[in-house]
Design a protein around this motif. Structure first.
Motif, mmCIF file in Angstrom:
data_model
loop_
_atom_site.group_PDB
_atom_site.id
_atom_site.type_symbol
_atom_site.label_atom_id
_atom_site.label_comp_id
_atom_site.label_asym_id
_atom_site.label_seq_id
_atom_site.Cartn_x
_atom_site.Cartn_y
_atom_site.Cartn_z
ATOM 1 N N GLY A 18 78.676 40.002 34.489
ATOM 2 C CA GLY A 18 78.293 38.983 35.637
ATOM 3 C C GLY A 18 77.014 39.442 36.126
ATOM 4 O O GLY A 18 76.237 37.982 36.252
ATOM 5 N N GLU A 37 72.009 49.315 38.889
ATOM 6 C CA GLU A 37 73.392 49.728 38.074
ATOM 7 C C GLU A 37 73.571 51.360 38.457
ATOM 8 O O GLU A 37 72.659 52.061 38.603
ATOM 9 N N THR A 45 81.860 47.262 32.210
ATOM 10 C CA THR A 45 83.188 47.250 31.412
ATOM 11 C C THR A 45 83.287 46.897 29.942
ATOM 12 O O THR A 45 83.750 47.607 29.083
ATOM 13 N N LEU A 53 87.918 41.698 22.500
ATOM 14 C CA LEU A 53 88.291 40.438 22.048
ATOM 15 C C LEU A 53 87.401 39.424 22.768
ATOM 16 O O LEU A 53 87.151 39.707 23.847
ATOM 17 N N ASN A 159 82.100 45.876 45.770
ATOM 18 C CA ASN A 159 81.755 46.972 46.768
ATOM 19 C C ASN A 159 80.875 46.648 47.361
ATOM 20 O O ASN A 159 80.500 46.962 48.662
ATOM 21 N N ARG A 388 88.966 36.681 34.922
ATOM 22 C CA ARG A 388 88.085 38.212 34.802
ATOM 23 C C ARG A 388 87.684 38.537 33.469
ATOM 24 O O ARG A 388 86.810 39.483 33.264
ATOM 25 N N MET A 390 85.380 38.346 29.893
ATOM 26 C CA MET A 390 83.911 38.125 29.847
ATOM 27 C C MET A 390 83.571 36.521 29.730
ATOM 28 O O MET A 390 82.190 36.034 30.096
HETATM 29 C C1 FAD Z 1 91.001 47.777 29.086
HETATM 30 C C2 FAD Z 1 90.367 46.446 29.300
HETATM 31 C C3 FAD Z 1 90.408 45.513 28.343
HETATM 32 C C4 FAD Z 1 89.670 44.330 28.562
HETATM 33 N N1 FAD Z 1 89.920 43.610 27.304
HETATM 34 C C5 FAD Z 1 89.081 42.250 27.551
HETATM 35 C C6 FAD Z 1 88.772 41.580 26.305
HETATM 36 O O1 FAD Z 1 89.484 41.921 25.178
HETATM 37 N N2 FAD Z 1 88.074 40.328 26.417
HETATM 38 C C7 FAD Z 1 87.554 40.126 27.575
HETATM 39 O O2 FAD Z 1 86.629 38.923 27.441
HETATM 40 N N3 FAD Z 1 87.798 40.754 28.873
HETATM 41 C C8 FAD Z 1 88.402 41.886 28.637
HETATM 42 N N4 FAD Z 1 88.550 42.812 30.019
HETATM 43 C C9 FAD Z 1 87.984 42.228 30.931
HETATM 44 C C10 FAD Z 1 86.481 42.298 31.206
HETATM 45 O O3 FAD Z 1 85.953 43.089 30.423
HETATM 46 C C11 FAD Z 1 85.986 42.533 32.575
HETATM 47 O O4 FAD Z 1 86.829 41.809 33.555
HETATM 48 C C12 FAD Z 1 84.415 42.113 32.714
HETATM 49 O O5 FAD Z 1 83.685 42.677 31.737
HETATM 50 C C13 FAD Z 1 84.059 42.408 33.816
HETATM 51 O O6 FAD Z 1 82.726 42.023 34.106
HETATM 52 P P1 FAD Z 1 81.857 42.193 35.729
HETATM 53 O O7 FAD Z 1 80.526 41.804 35.417
HETATM 54 O O8 FAD Z 1 82.785 41.611 36.649
HETATM 55 O O9 FAD Z 1 82.120 43.828 36.050
HETATM 56 P P2 FAD Z 1 81.615 45.169 35.197
HETATM 57 O O10 FAD Z 1 81.523 45.063 33.613
HETATM 58 O O11 FAD Z 1 82.887 46.114 35.547
HETATM 59 O O12 FAD Z 1 80.440 45.549 35.827
HETATM 60 C C14 FAD Z 1 80.215 46.026 37.288
HETATM 61 C C15 FAD Z 1 79.321 47.207 37.414
HETATM 62 O O13 FAD Z 1 78.932 47.323 38.709
HETATM 63 C C16 FAD Z 1 78.391 48.626 38.864
HETATM 64 N N5 FAD Z 1 78.583 49.058 40.308
HETATM 65 C C17 FAD Z 1 79.518 49.090 41.010
HETATM 66 N N6 FAD Z 1 79.497 49.286 41.993
HETATM 67 C C18 FAD Z 1 78.049 49.853 42.363
HETATM 68 C C19 FAD Z 1 77.420 50.399 43.316
HETATM 69 N N7 FAD Z 1 77.850 50.535 44.301
HETATM 70 N N8 FAD Z 1 75.991 50.375 43.154
HETATM 71 C C20 FAD Z 1 75.440 49.984 41.623
HETATM 72 N N9 FAD Z 1 76.297 49.703 40.824
HETATM 73 C C21 FAD Z 1 77.420 49.403 40.732
HETATM 74 C C22 FAD Z 1 79.412 49.380 37.930
HETATM 75 O O14 FAD Z 1 78.765 50.517 37.428
HETATM 76 C C23 FAD Z 1 79.587 48.523 36.958
HETATM 77 O O15 FAD Z 1 78.789 48.669 35.595
HETATM 78 C C24 FAD Z 1 89.085 43.794 29.681
HETATM 79 C C25 FAD Z 1 89.102 44.924 30.807
HETATM 80 C C26 FAD Z 1 89.936 45.904 30.766
HETATM 81 C C27 FAD Z 1 89.523 47.063 31.659
#
Ligand code: FAD
Length: 444
Positions: A18, A37, A45, A53, A159, A388, A390
């Motif tokens: 995101g 980050e 994640t 996937l 957060n 949620r 990707m």
């Molecule tokens: C086990 C599992 C399997 C999954 N399988 C799939 C799949 O097969 N296919 C799919 O498309 N999706 C899958 N998902 C879902 C997907 O991967 C995630 O929901 C998505 O990647 C989240 O992206 P994001 O950008 O919202 O958050 P994230 O990728 O979690 O990024 C958030 C970032 O913010 C940083 N951060 C947090 N707080 C702070 C702070 N205070 N200061 C600085 N940095 C901070 C964290 O370190 C992190 O790097 C899966 C999720 C899980 C847990």
């Protein structure tokens, strides 16, 4: 002692899918971006919890409804024609190392983006309904005070918004429980010739493999050899067919807002991973296999959901609802990994197979210069289980980054003053799928 100060047009906290999509979208509109980050490396994640996937981004008729930066991240899923999704047979997966490299090369190509890794946002100062500055801390260094025109919460768990005083919800409505968390791991060096269906890169092959491995996993459960509550083994092939990602441990009651709870969850998930590895190795095809890695970060599926100007619901998703202020779309099913540790329940989106995500769900209630740019947007537990993934979060990030840049260009003191029709115009110009009126934007 004076505190170092930094200023950018747009400040993005969190460099998962995101945050990265948002940073690219903002910088491509010629606004300066600071991407912060907390981990030592970008990727979030999708890289450090190793997921695998490439979830659906097409409607029931095969139409692509997520065609923006997601396409740059996963070109193999699009191809020249319809991509790997069309061969119904191939399981559409990615390699997390390749994804990280792609993120890095896309970010390096944008001179207006500064990336700080190993920097955590620890405080937020607000004035009325606006964020004035945030405090950023790194390992041993002095804290830095950072200010921006618009702030983006790409932390997944909301957060930044919580520190800014935004209201949030967490867990399902009836008992506050969240989806189970998972420690994933990768195995290589197995012998496919000893499998009933050796074509593990196909759906038929991987489903057959899951069944074969579940026999050994169940046997281990009966022997009391694992606490893993899952009923069966879930795994996916790597694109080259030589590795398998196991997404098959289940840790319940992890509170992502508590570092202690996350650390305990990681410990329990890692123990379950070792137990599962032992069960897998009982299969003759895996007797000589090896573990390439156990993911370094606990895979947390769910965190805070910030309350925004609109709360997206399961009915909106399943009913394929359209919104006048749509800025993103999602085609992935509701997919809830049982908070009590059972398996996953998938419910498909109704015809035509996708729903709109409204701009209002990206705006935190009561705050003027904050946008939600990760899975923490405003929605219910059930709706969140769909967007949620990707494909959904990349579209959310691209829309949030675009809206932030337009707000800065327009010198708007409230992100609500940026019309969705202008955001759509820019998204469409970049190739993204949008529906609804578009209003031309000239940036000078
Ligand atoms: C086990 C599992 C399997 C999954 N399988 C799939 C799949 O097969 N296919 C799919 O498309 N999706 C899958 N998902 C879902 C997907 O991967 C995630 O929901 C998505 O990647 C989240 O992206 P994001 O950008 O919202 O958050 P994230 O990728 O979690 O990024 C958030 C970032 O913010 C940083 N951060 C947090 N707080 C702070 C702070 N205070 N200061 C600085 N940095 C901070 C964290 O370190 C992190 O790097 C899966 C999720 C899980 C847990």
């Amino acid at each position: 002692m004076s505190v170092r100060e930094e200023k950018r047009d747009i400040v993005i906290v969190g460099a998962g899918v995101g945050g990265i999509c948002a940073a690219l979208a903002s910088a491509r509109l010629r606004r300066s971006v600071l991407l912060i980050e907390g981990m030592k490396e970008i990727g979030g994640t999708g890289v450090h919890s190793a997921v695998s996937l490439i979830c659906s981004f097409r409607d029931h008729n095969g139409r692509t409804i997520n065609n923006g930066i997601h396409r740059e991240l996963f070109p193999q899923a699009y191809g020249n024609g319809k991509g790997i999704f069309d061969t119904e047979e191939t399981v559409p997966t990615y390699d997390e190392k390749e994804l990280k490299e792609r993120y890095l090369s896309l970010l390096r190509a944008e001179p207006l983006i500064t990336v700080w890794t190993d920097h955590r946002v620890t405080g937020v100062m607000t004035d009325g309904e606006s964020i004035v500055r945030i405090t950023v801390e790194s390992g041993g260094g002095e804290p830095v005070s950072v200010s921006g025109g618009v702030y983006l919460d790409a932390t997944a768990d909301g957060n930044l918004s919580a520190m800014a005083g935004a209201s949030f919800q967490i867990g399902r409505e009836e008992d506050g429980k969240l989806q189970s968390a998972t420690v994933t791991f990768k195995m290589t060096g197995f012998d496919p010739s000893k499998l009933l269906n050796p074509r593990i890169a196909t759906w038929g092959g991987i489903r057959s493999l899951r069944q074969e491995l579940t026999v050994h996993f169940k046997q281990m459960k009966e022997e009391g050899g694992t606490r893993n509550p899952r009923p069966s083994v879930l795994c996916f092939p790597y694109p080259d067919g030589r590795g398998i990602l196991f997404n098959s441990t289940a840790v319940t009651n992890v509170d992502p807002t508590s570092p202690e709870s996350v650390a305990n969850g990681m410990k329990e998930g890692t123990e379950q991973a070792f137990q599962l590895i032992e069960a897998v190795k009982r299969h003759p095809a895996f007797a000589r296999s090896s573990v390439e890695f156990i993911a370094p970060k606990l895979g947390v599926r769910e965190g805070r959901r910030i309350v925004g100007d609109y709360v997206l619901t399961a009915e909106d998703c399943l009913g394929a609802r359209k919104f006048e202020d749509m800025v993103a779309a999602c085609a992935y099913s509701l997919d809830i990994h049982d908070p009590l540790g059972g398996g996953a329940t998938l419910v498909k989106i109704g015809a035509p197979g996708y729903y709109h995500i409204p701009y209002r769900s990206l705006i935190a209630k009561g705050l003027k210069n904050l946008l939600l740019s990760s899975r923490c947007i405003s929605g219910t537990h059930e709706a969140h289980s769909s967007y949620r993934v990707m494909s959904g979060v990349s579209a959310i990030g691209e829309a949030a980054g675009t809206a932030a840049a337009l707000a800065v260009w327009a010198k708007a003191d409230d992100v609500r003053h940026v019309p969705a029709s202008r955001i759509r115009y820019v998204l469409q110009a970049g190739g993204q799928f949008v529906e609804g009126d578009v209003e031309r934007v000239t940036l000078r």
